[in-house]
Design a protein around this motif. Structure first.
Motif, PDB file in Angstrom:
ATOM      1  N   GLY A 298      40.286-121.919  27.975  1.00 46.38           N
ATOM      2  CA  GLY A 298      41.362-121.303  28.733  1.00 46.38           C
ATOM      3  C   GLY A 298      40.937-121.022  30.164  1.00 46.38           C
ATOM      4  O   GLY A 298      39.835-121.396  30.600  1.00 46.38           O
TER       5      GLY A 298
ATOM      6  N   LYS B  21      39.811-129.457  22.967  1.00 44.51           N
ATOM      7  CA  LYS B  21      39.234-128.388  23.792  1.00 44.51           C
ATOM      8  C   LYS B  21      37.719-128.323  23.626  1.00 44.51           C
ATOM      9  O   LYS B  21      37.001-128.069  24.594  1.00 44.51           O
ATOM     10  CB  LYS B  21      39.885-127.047  23.433  1.00 44.51           C
ATOM     11  CG  LYS B  21      41.360-126.982  23.833  1.00 44.51           C
ATOM     12  CD  LYS B  21      41.964-125.622  23.520  1.00 44.51           C
ATOM     13  CE  LYS B  21      43.431-125.571  23.961  1.00 44.51           C
ATOM     14  NZ  LYS B  21      44.023-124.232  23.846  1.00 44.51           N
TER      15      LYS B  21
ATOM     16  N   THR C 261      36.922-122.205  20.455  1.00 41.26           N
ATOM     17  CA  THR C 261      38.248-122.584  20.930  1.00 41.26           C
ATOM     18  C   THR C 261      39.056-123.217  19.804  1.00 41.26           C
ATOM     19  O   THR C 261      38.564-123.328  18.681  1.00 41.26           O
ATOM     20  CB  THR C 261      38.121-123.500  22.173  1.00 41.26           C
ATOM     21  OG1 THR C 261      39.411-123.749  22.711  1.00 41.26           O
ATOM     22  CG2 THR C 261      37.442-124.828  21.854  1.00 41.26           C
TER      23      THR C 261
ATOM     24  N   LEU D 244      50.863-119.631  25.500  1.00 43.90           N
ATOM     25  CA  LEU D 244      49.513-119.047  25.581  1.00 43.90           C
ATOM     26  C   LEU D 244      49.063-118.545  24.213  1.00 43.90           C
ATOM     27  O   LEU D 244      47.885-118.576  23.880  1.00 43.90           O
ATOM     28  CB  LEU D 244      49.489-117.867  26.557  1.00 43.90           C
ATOM     29  CG  LEU D 244      49.673-118.161  28.040  1.00 43.90           C
ATOM     30  CD1 LEU D 244      49.845-116.848  28.822  1.00 43.90           C
ATOM     31  CD2 LEU D 244      48.480-118.936  28.589  1.00 43.90           C
TER      32      LEU D 244
ATOM     33  N   TYR E  22      37.646-123.016  15.991  1.00 40.31           N
ATOM     34  CA  TYR E  22      37.812-121.942  14.997  1.00 40.31           C
ATOM     35  C   TYR E  22      38.917-122.241  13.998  1.00 40.31           C
ATOM     36  O   TYR E  22      39.023-121.596  12.963  1.00 40.31           O
ATOM     37  CB  TYR E  22      38.054-120.584  15.682  1.00 40.31           C
ATOM     38  CG  TYR E  22      39.422-120.429  16.344  1.00 40.31           C
ATOM     39  CD1 TYR E  22      40.536-119.993  15.638  1.00 40.31           C
ATOM     40  CD2 TYR E  22      39.589-120.719  17.705  1.00 40.31           C
ATOM     41  CE1 TYR E  22      41.780-119.857  16.249  1.00 40.31           C
ATOM     42  CE2 TYR E  22      40.814-120.583  18.314  1.00 40.31           C
ATOM     43  CZ  TYR E  22      41.912-120.149  17.582  1.00 40.31           C
ATOM     44  OH  TYR E  22      43.141-120.027  18.187  1.00 40.31           O
TER      45      TYR E  22
ATOM     46  N   VAL F  89      40.143-118.177  31.947  1.00 38.30           N
ATOM     47  CA  VAL F  89      38.944-117.357  32.171  1.00 38.30           C
ATOM     48  C   VAL F  89      37.741-117.962  31.452  1.00 38.30           C
ATOM     49  O   VAL F  89      36.664-118.140  32.035  1.00 38.30           O
ATOM     50  CB  VAL F  89      39.190-115.902  31.688  1.00 38.30           C
ATOM     51  CG1 VAL F  89      37.911-115.088  31.751  1.00 38.30           C
ATOM     52  CG2 VAL F  89      40.286-115.232  32.524  1.00 38.30           C
TER      53      VAL F  89
ATOM     54  N   ALA G 287      38.236-118.241  23.485  1.00 39.67           N
ATOM     55  CA  ALA G 287      39.267-118.869  24.338  1.00 39.67           C
ATOM     56  C   ALA G 287      38.556-119.668  25.426  1.00 39.67           C
ATOM     57  O   ALA G 287      38.886-119.597  26.616  1.00 39.67           O
ATOM     58  CB  ALA G 287      40.236-117.842  24.922  1.00 39.67           C
TER      59      ALA G 287
HETATM   60  N1  LIG Z   1      40.101-107.836  31.747  1.00 42.57           N
HETATM   61  C1  LIG Z   1      40.820-108.430  32.695  1.00 42.57           C
HETATM   62  O1  LIG Z   1      40.915-107.974  33.840  1.00 42.57           O
HETATM   63  C2  LIG Z   1      41.517-109.720  32.366  1.00 42.57           C
HETATM   64  C3  LIG Z   1      42.024-110.551  33.380  1.00 42.57           C
HETATM   65  C4  LIG Z   1      42.613-111.769  33.019  1.00 42.57           C
HETATM   66  C5  LIG Z   1      42.697-112.114  31.670  1.00 42.57           C
HETATM   67  N2  LIG Z   1      42.213-111.250  30.736  1.00 42.57           N
HETATM   68  C6  LIG Z   1      42.224-111.595  29.300  1.00 42.57           C
HETATM   69  O2  LIG Z   1      41.398-112.739  29.159  1.00 42.57           O
HETATM   70  C7  LIG Z   1      41.848-113.488  28.030  1.00 42.57           C
HETATM   71  C8  LIG Z   1      42.074-114.946  28.468  1.00 42.57           C
HETATM   72  O3  LIG Z   1      43.127-114.951  29.429  1.00 42.57           O
HETATM   73  P1  LIG Z   1      43.495-116.291  30.201  1.00 42.57           P
HETATM   74  O4  LIG Z   1      44.456-115.941  31.257  1.00 42.57           O
HETATM   75  O5  LIG Z   1      42.252-116.999  30.534  1.00 42.57           O
HETATM   76  O6  LIG Z   1      44.300-117.083  29.091  1.00 42.57           O
HETATM   77  P2  LIG Z   1      43.902-118.497  28.463  1.00 42.57           P
HETATM   78  O7  LIG Z   1      42.571-118.333  27.806  1.00 42.57           O
HETATM   79  O8  LIG Z   1      44.086-119.549  29.456  1.00 42.57           O
HETATM   80  O9  LIG Z   1      45.039-118.676  27.360  1.00 42.57           O
HETATM   81  C9  LIG Z   1      45.015-117.986  26.171  1.00 42.57           C
HETATM   82  C10 LIG Z   1      44.229-118.770  25.096  1.00 42.57           C
HETATM   83  O10 LIG Z   1      43.904-117.870  24.049  1.00 42.57           O
HETATM   84  C11 LIG Z   1      43.747-118.595  22.864  1.00 42.57           C
HETATM   85  N3  LIG Z   1      44.423-117.869  21.774  1.00 42.57           N
HETATM   86  C12 LIG Z   1      45.738-117.563  21.691  1.00 42.57           C
HETATM   87  N4  LIG Z   1      45.981-116.868  20.568  1.00 42.57           N
HETATM   88  C13 LIG Z   1      44.788-116.753  19.917  1.00 42.57           C
HETATM   89  C14 LIG Z   1      44.383-116.151  18.693  1.00 42.57           C
HETATM   90  N5  LIG Z   1      45.262-115.512  17.906  1.00 42.57           N
HETATM   91  N6  LIG Z   1      43.080-116.230  18.320  1.00 42.57           N
HETATM   92  C15 LIG Z   1      42.183-116.873  19.110  1.00 42.57           C
HETATM   93  N7  LIG Z   1      42.500-117.466  20.291  1.00 42.57           N
HETATM   94  C16 LIG Z   1      43.789-117.395  20.688  1.00 42.57           C
HETATM   95  C17 LIG Z   1      44.412-119.961  23.065  1.00 42.57           C
HETATM   96  O11 LIG Z   1      43.386-120.960  23.107  1.00 42.57           O
HETATM   97  P3  LIG Z   1      42.799-121.624  21.763  1.00 42.57           P
HETATM   98  O12 LIG Z   1      43.418-122.964  21.627  1.00 42.57           O
HETATM   99  O13 LIG Z   1      41.336-121.649  22.022  1.00 42.57           O
HETATM  100  O14 LIG Z   1      43.201-120.717  20.630  1.00 42.57           O
HETATM  101  C18 LIG Z   1      45.055-119.851  24.447  1.00 42.57           C
HETATM  102  O15 LIG Z   1      45.021-121.064  25.154  1.00 42.57           O
HETATM  103  C19 LIG Z   1      43.099-112.802  27.525  1.00 42.57           C
HETATM  104  O16 LIG Z   1      42.734-111.942  26.468  1.00 42.57           O
HETATM  105  C20 LIG Z   1      43.564-112.006  28.740  1.00 42.57           C
HETATM  106  O17 LIG Z   1      44.368-110.916  28.382  1.00 42.57           O
HETATM  107  C21 LIG Z   1      41.641-110.067  31.046  1.00 42.57           C
END
Ligand SMILES: NC(=O)c1ccc[n+]([C@@H]2O[C@H](COP(=O)([O-])OP(=O)(O)OC[C@H]3O[C@@H](n4cnc5c(N)ncnc54)[C@H](OP(=O)(O)O)[C@@H]3O)[C@@H](O)[C@H]2O)c1
Length: 339
Positions: A158, A184, A179, A319, A200, A160, A155
């Protein structure tokens, strides 16, 4: 005062749909002692919110939203009326707010928005908020990158992921992104300084990882889980680290595969999950470093801002389709009824 707000009408089955939510009119109560009336400005959309809506995998597991209750999310807003000693009308605040134009919240749960001059208050939800902090601690403390190593992040374009790759570069590593579109791929390689990226959806990820990570993978920052995670495993070096940030590809599954895989022992891999709040006592450090990097131009960020309260459900659902580049936000307008 009247407001519009989104109510959860049913727990989503699989990928959420717009019919799971309903935008309703309601009257906002007067703020009681220590409460604050807030005009919501920007709402943060986070994949982890999926688990709070019921069914699907239990990722975060807390702060759940019950059916027929108003949906909430991290947001910034402007204080309209305050019965709390720390806040006055006009203050910019952040905290868990309703998916609404206006809401009343306890002032004890709010904090002031503090971003450098010239930076939009929305940055408190993106690079200078939870997003930046997640990238900062997840990569530097959990991933422990060393100069010359290869860091792979999924991702990657995105919220993060785009910050992770830039911090990896600042740590002297090669950043390789995975991505979902050519746009992207171009964004992270041409504008953010990633060494390489993989689409991917069109590339053979296994093969592309071999080509773009000729020295193997030392740190994998996992945002997605599933098949992409599996593909990276085969390329890990001895003593590689996996920082498990999230598993968005599994959030809509009722029964996700628990993993992990056997590669870990053979390659002495350390895999560690984390939640950004684990580092709450060091948030100031991350905010300061990220603010410095931003003002000296060492990192940049993008926000994907959808316009209007109506678009909260579609922005959230987007998302899971990869509609966003950078941090997904929704800007709330107040229909000529601005505070
Ligand atoms: N551990 C923590 O404290 C914490 C805090 C914040 C966020 N997170 C996690 O960090 C990750 C990213 O969060 P974010 O807020 O930055 O969101 P983001 O990356 O801005 O948005 C989600 C992105 O994930 C990709 N995606 C969606 N479905 C997918 C799939 N089935 N396979 C592969 N890629 C997929 C999409 O981009 P593509 O076009 O590249 O597919 C989408 O734009 C998430 O898993 C979130 O839950 C964890």
């Amino acid at each position: 005062m009247q407001t519009r707000k989104h109510v959860l009408r049913r727990s989503p089955e699989g990928v959420p749909s717009e019919d799971d939510f309903e935008l309703v009119e309601a009257t906002v109560a007067d703020p009681a002692d220590r409460e604050v009336l807030v005009a919501v400005r920007y709402v943060s959309l986070d994949p982890g919110q999926r688990s709070r809506l019921g069914t699907g995998s239990d990722y975060a597991g807390s702060l759940n939203v019950a059916v027929d209750e108003v949906v909430t999310g991290y947001a910034v807003g402007e204080v309209v009326e305050s019965n709390h000693p720390d806040f006055a009308a006009g203050d910019s605040v952040k905290g868990e707010l309703e998916w609404a134009e206006y809401c009343v919240v306890s002032g004890d749960e709010l904090s002031p928005v503090d971003v450098p001059a010239g930076v939009s208050e929305s940055a408190a939800l993106s690079v200078l908020g939870g997003t930046g902090r997640t990238a900062y601690f997840g990569l530097l403390d959990v991933g422990e990158p060393r100069p010359g190593e290869t860091v792979v992040v999924s991702a990657a374009a995105g919220a993060v992921g785009s910050v992770v790759g830039q911090i990896a570069r600042l740590a002297g590593c090669r950043a390789v992104g995975i991505t979902g579109s050519d746009e992207k791929v171009a964004y992270v390689t041409e504008q953010l300084g990633f060494e390489a990226a993989i689409n991917y959806r069109t590339d053979d990820v296994e093969q592309a990882l071999g080509e773009r990570c000729p020295d193997g993978v030392d740190v994998y920052f996992d945002n997605v889980g599933g098949e992409i995670y599996d593909a990276v495993l085969g390329h890990l070096n001895q003593r590689a680290r996996i920082a498990v940030c999230g598993k968005i590809s599994l959030y809509n599954e009722d029964d996700p595969d628990p993993g992990p895989r056997f590669m870990h022992q053979r390659k002495r891999v350390r895999e560690e999950g984390f939640i950004v709040h684990d580092f709450a006592n060091r948030f100031e450090e991350a905010d300061e470093r990220l603010g410095e990097w931003l003002s000296e131009g060492s990192i940049s960020f993008r926000e994907h801002v959808s316009d209007g309260i109506e678009h909260l459900p579609s922005a959230f659902i987007g998302l899971f389709d990869g509609d966003n580049i950078g941090k997904q936000l929704v800007e709330i307008h107040h229909g000529g009824n601005e505070p």
